[in-house]
Write a protein that holds these residues in place. Sequence first.
Motif, PDB file in Angstrom:
ATOM      1  N   PRO A 125       0.187  11.763   0.085  1.00 16.68           N
ATOM      2  CA  PRO A 125       1.178  10.835  -0.485  1.00 16.68           C
ATOM      3  C   PRO A 125       1.553   9.713   0.484  1.00 16.68           C
ATOM      4  CG  PRO A 125       1.812  13.116  -0.879  1.00 16.68           C
ATOM      5  CD  PRO A 125       0.663  13.156   0.074  1.00 16.68           C
ATOM      6  N   LYS A 126       1.254   9.914   1.770  1.00 15.31           N
ATOM      7  CA  LYS A 126       1.586   8.906   2.782  1.00 15.31           C
ATOM      8  C   LYS A 126       0.480   7.868   2.964  1.00 15.31           C
ATOM      9  CE  LYS A 126       4.399  12.175   5.465  1.00 15.31           C
ATOM     10  NZ  LYS A 126       4.576  12.814   6.798  1.00 15.31           N
ATOM     11  N   ASN A 127      -0.628   8.004   2.246  1.00 14.77           N
ATOM     12  CA  ASN A 127      -1.721   7.036   2.382  1.00 14.77           C
ATOM     13  C   ASN A 127      -1.247   5.620   2.080  1.00 14.77           C
ATOM     14  OD1 ASN A 127      -3.411   9.113   2.995  1.00 14.77           O
ATOM     15  ND2 ASN A 127      -4.707   8.946   1.182  1.00 14.77           N
ATOM     16  N   LYS A 128      -1.776   4.660   2.842  1.00 15.06           N
ATOM     17  CA  LYS A 128      -1.472   3.252   2.608  1.00 15.06           C
ATOM     18  C   LYS A 128      -2.760   2.519   2.245  1.00 15.06           C
ATOM     19  CE  LYS A 128       2.628   2.884   5.544  1.00 15.06           C
ATOM     20  NZ  LYS A 128       3.284   2.138   6.656  1.00 15.06           N
ATOM     21  N   PHE A 129      -2.623   1.495   1.400  1.00 21.94           N
ATOM     22  CA  PHE A 129      -3.771   0.749   0.897  1.00 21.94           C
ATOM     23  C   PHE A 129      -3.695  -0.697   1.384  1.00 21.94           C
ATOM     24  CE2 PHE A 129      -2.940   4.257  -1.883  1.00 21.94           C
ATOM     25  CZ  PHE A 129      -4.182   4.718  -2.290  1.00 21.94           C
ATOM     26  N   TYR A 130      -4.856  -1.205   1.809  1.00 19.63           N
ATOM     27  CA  TYR A 130      -4.930  -2.578   2.295  1.00 19.63           C
ATOM     28  C   TYR A 130      -6.166  -3.255   1.705  1.00 19.63           C
ATOM     29  CZ  TYR A 130      -1.668  -0.904   5.892  1.00 19.63           C
ATOM     30  OH  TYR A 130      -0.593  -0.362   6.547  1.00 19.63           O
ATOM     31  N   LEU A 131      -6.103  -4.582   1.616  1.00 18.60           N
ATOM     32  CA  LEU A 131      -7.276  -5.381   1.278  1.00 18.60           C
ATOM     33  C   LEU A 131      -7.555  -6.287   2.466  1.00 18.60           C
ATOM     34  CD1 LEU A 131      -9.208  -5.736  -1.182  1.00 18.60           C
ATOM     35  CD2 LEU A 131      -7.967  -7.852  -1.671  1.00 18.60           C
ATOM     36  N   GLU A 132      -8.833  -6.333   2.890  1.00 17.91           N
ATOM     37  CA  GLU A 132      -9.186  -7.054   4.108  1.00 17.91           C
ATOM     38  C   GLU A 132     -10.348  -8.014   3.871  1.00 17.91           C
ATOM     39  OE1 GLU A 132     -10.122  -3.918   6.842  1.00 17.91           O
ATOM     40  OE2 GLU A 132      -8.021  -3.508   7.303  1.00 17.91           O
ATOM     41  N   ASP A 133     -10.307  -9.147   4.569  1.00 17.11           N
ATOM     42  CA  ASP A 133     -11.437 -10.080   4.599  1.00 17.11           C
ATOM     43  C   ASP A 133     -11.492 -10.795   5.948  1.00 17.11           C
ATOM     44  OD1 ASP A 133      -9.329 -11.838   4.506  1.00 17.11           O
ATOM     45  OD2 ASP A 133     -10.123 -13.053   2.854  1.00 17.11           O
ATOM     46  N   GLY A 134     -10.974 -10.170   6.971  1.00 14.70           N
ATOM     47  CA  GLY A 134     -10.741 -10.794   8.275  1.00 14.70           C
ATOM     48  C   GLY A 134      -9.252 -10.821   8.529  1.00 14.70           C
ATOM     49  N   SER A 135      -8.492 -11.142   7.489  1.00 14.80           N
ATOM     50  CA  SER A 135      -7.053 -10.913   7.469  1.00 14.80           C
ATOM     51  C   SER A 135      -6.813  -9.718   6.550  1.00 14.80           C
ATOM     52  CB  SER A 135      -6.320 -12.158   6.964  1.00 14.80           C
ATOM     53  OG  SER A 135      -6.774 -12.497   5.670  1.00 14.80           O
ATOM     54  N   ARG A 136      -5.576  -9.289   6.424  1.00 17.08           N
ATOM     55  CA  ARG A 136      -5.303  -8.142   5.554  1.00 17.08           C
ATOM     56  C   ARG A 136      -3.924  -8.264   4.933  1.00 17.08           C
ATOM     57  NH1 ARG A 136      -3.782  -2.443   8.354  1.00 17.08           N
ATOM     58  NH2 ARG A 136      -6.043  -2.241   8.468  1.00 17.08           N
ATOM     59  N   ILE A 137      -3.775  -7.568   3.804  1.00 13.25           N
ATOM     60  CA  ILE A 137      -2.477  -7.486   3.150  1.00 13.25           C
ATOM     61  C   ILE A 137      -2.316  -6.076   2.604  1.00 13.25           C
ATOM     62  CG2 ILE A 137      -3.316  -8.258   0.874  1.00 13.25           C
ATOM     63  CD1 ILE A 137      -0.609  -9.745   0.584  1.00 13.25           C
ATOM     64  N   GLU A 138      -1.104  -5.553   2.689  1.00 16.81           N
ATOM     65  CA  GLU A 138      -0.848  -4.223   2.152  1.00 16.81           C
ATOM     66  C   GLU A 138      -0.753  -4.294   0.633  1.00 16.81           C
ATOM     67  OE1 GLU A 138       2.124  -0.364   2.760  1.00 16.81           O
ATOM     68  OE2 GLU A 138       2.373  -2.161   4.010  1.00 16.81           O
ATOM     69  N   LEU A 139      -1.226  -3.233  -0.021  1.00 18.25           N
ATOM     70  CA  LEU A 139      -1.281  -3.193  -1.477  1.00 18.25           C
ATOM     71  C   LEU A 139      -0.325  -2.152  -2.039  1.00 18.25           C
ATOM     72  CD1 LEU A 139      -5.180  -3.127  -1.874  1.00 18.25           C
ATOM     73  CD2 LEU A 139      -3.713  -5.160  -1.901  1.00 18.25           C
ATOM     74  N   LYS A 140       0.224  -2.472  -3.176  1.00 13.22           N
ATOM     75  CA  LYS A 140       0.940  -1.498  -3.991  1.00 13.22           C
ATOM     76  C   LYS A 140       0.201  -1.441  -5.318  1.00 13.22           C
ATOM     77  CE  LYS A 140       4.278   1.297  -5.234  1.00 13.22           C
ATOM     78  NZ  LYS A 140       4.426   2.644  -4.635  1.00 13.22           N
ATOM     79  N   ILE A 141      -0.554  -0.354  -5.517  1.00 21.22           N
ATOM     80  CA  ILE A 141      -1.412  -0.242  -6.698  1.00 21.22           C
ATOM     81  C   ILE A 141      -0.716   0.601  -7.759  1.00 21.22           C
ATOM     82  CG2 ILE A 141      -3.685   0.454  -7.525  1.00 21.22           C
ATOM     83  CD1 ILE A 141      -4.735   0.165  -4.698  1.00 21.22           C
TER      84      ILE A 141
END
Length: 399
Positions: free
Chosen positions: A78-94
Motif C-alpha cells: 500500500p506504500k508503493n509510489k508511482f512516477y512517470l519519467e522521461d529524464g524528469s519525473r512527476i509523481e502519479l496518483k492513479i
Amino acid sequence: MNPFKNQYHLTYQFRLNHLKPQLMRKSLEVFNISPLENIYEVNNVKEETVLIGILYIDSELKPSLFNNIKKTNTYFSPKNKFYLEDGSRIELKIEDKILSNNLLCTGMVLALKGICKENMFYVNDYCFSDFDNSNKNLRNEKYEVSFDKVCFISCIKMKENRNYEKLILILKYLNENQVPVFIIGPYFSSNFDIITLKEILSINTAYLVPGKNDPTSKILPQKPLHNKLCHESTICLGNPTFIESSDKSMLITDGCNVEDMLKYFNMHKIEVEKENKLKIQELDEEEITINEEKETEYTKKVKHFDELSIFLDAMEVLYASKHFCPTAPDTLHSEPIIDIDPFIFYAPINIFVCGNGPSAALRKSSNVNFISVPKFSDKNECLIYDFKKEAIEIIKINE
C-alpha cells in the motif's frame, strides 16, 4: 574501449525514444489531446493533458544492494509510489479502477491522461503504443525452422523430477511421430546432471531455451547452453528467442518476465475480464478488515482468481505494451544495452509462448495465440502446437 559505455539509463532512454513517436500519434488519436513533449511542461498546464514516459513503481519490497539476499514473492505494498519519467519525473496518483482492472508494472512506456495539481499528476486513463512500421532496420532476430507441429516442455528439473521415465516415454512418442520439441528451462534443480541431459536429448530433435539457474548466463538475454553440454543433434537457443516457421513468427521465453511482472500486483484485487477468456474458478467473496497506519478500519471485498487466467492476461498486456520484459533491468537482471533493446516487439508476432506457466493453455486474442506451458516437474504434462489448426494438444501420462 570504454568499459563504462553501456549504462542502464541508456537502456531506458532507447526504450522511450523508440516507443514515444508512436505514442504521440496514438494518444492524440485516442484522447484527442496533443501530448506534451516533456513531462516538466505539465506544471504550466492547468487543464487536462497527456504525458508520455516510463512508468516507475517505487516499492520497499524490491531487491536492492542491501536486501538482495531477501527473496520476495511480491513487490506490492500500500506504500508503493508511482512516477512517470522521461529524464524528469512527476509523481502519479492513479485512479483505483485503473490499478484494480489493469496490469501495469514498472518499466512500461505509456501515455497517461490526467490533470496536474500541486506537482501531482492525477491519472484517469492511459494507452500503449502501436507498432512502428517506418524503421525496417530494427527487428527481432529470428531462428528459422519449418514445422507443422511442435511440442513444448518446460521445467523438467531432472534431480527433483520423479517423472523421468514418463519424460522418456513422451520424447520417444514425439520422435516416432516426427514432432520436434522445445525444452524450456530450468533443466536442473541443483547439481548439473549433464550425462542424464545428454541421454534425454539423444531421443529426439530438441531445441533448448534456458531458464533460471541453468548453466549459462544469469542475466537476460540468456546465452544458449554450450553445445558440449548437449547431444550433437541439439539446437541451443537463447532466452528469449524468436522463431520463424511456416510464415508464422513466435516468441518463446521461460516465463520469468511474466512472473516478475505479476509481483507488482495485489493478486486479490485484480479483476479479470471473463468474456471470451478461459473459465475462471472463483472462490466466495470474503470480508476482511484492514488496519491502516491511522488505525482507521475499513472493509474490502476480496476476490481470488485463477492463476492461469492472470498469467495469460499478463502475456496479453506485455504484447499490447510492445515490450515483453519491462521490469528489466529494475527487478529482473539484464545486460545494459544502448544499440537495440532485444525485449521490444519491433513487429507483430503470431504466437507468444511462456514456459513455467500454471497450466497448459492457449488463448487467442488480438490475432495472437498466447500459450502457457506448464512445469513438467509439477504437472507431468506438456503440449503440442499445430501450426495449421492453431490448436494445442495436451500430453500427459497418468499413473
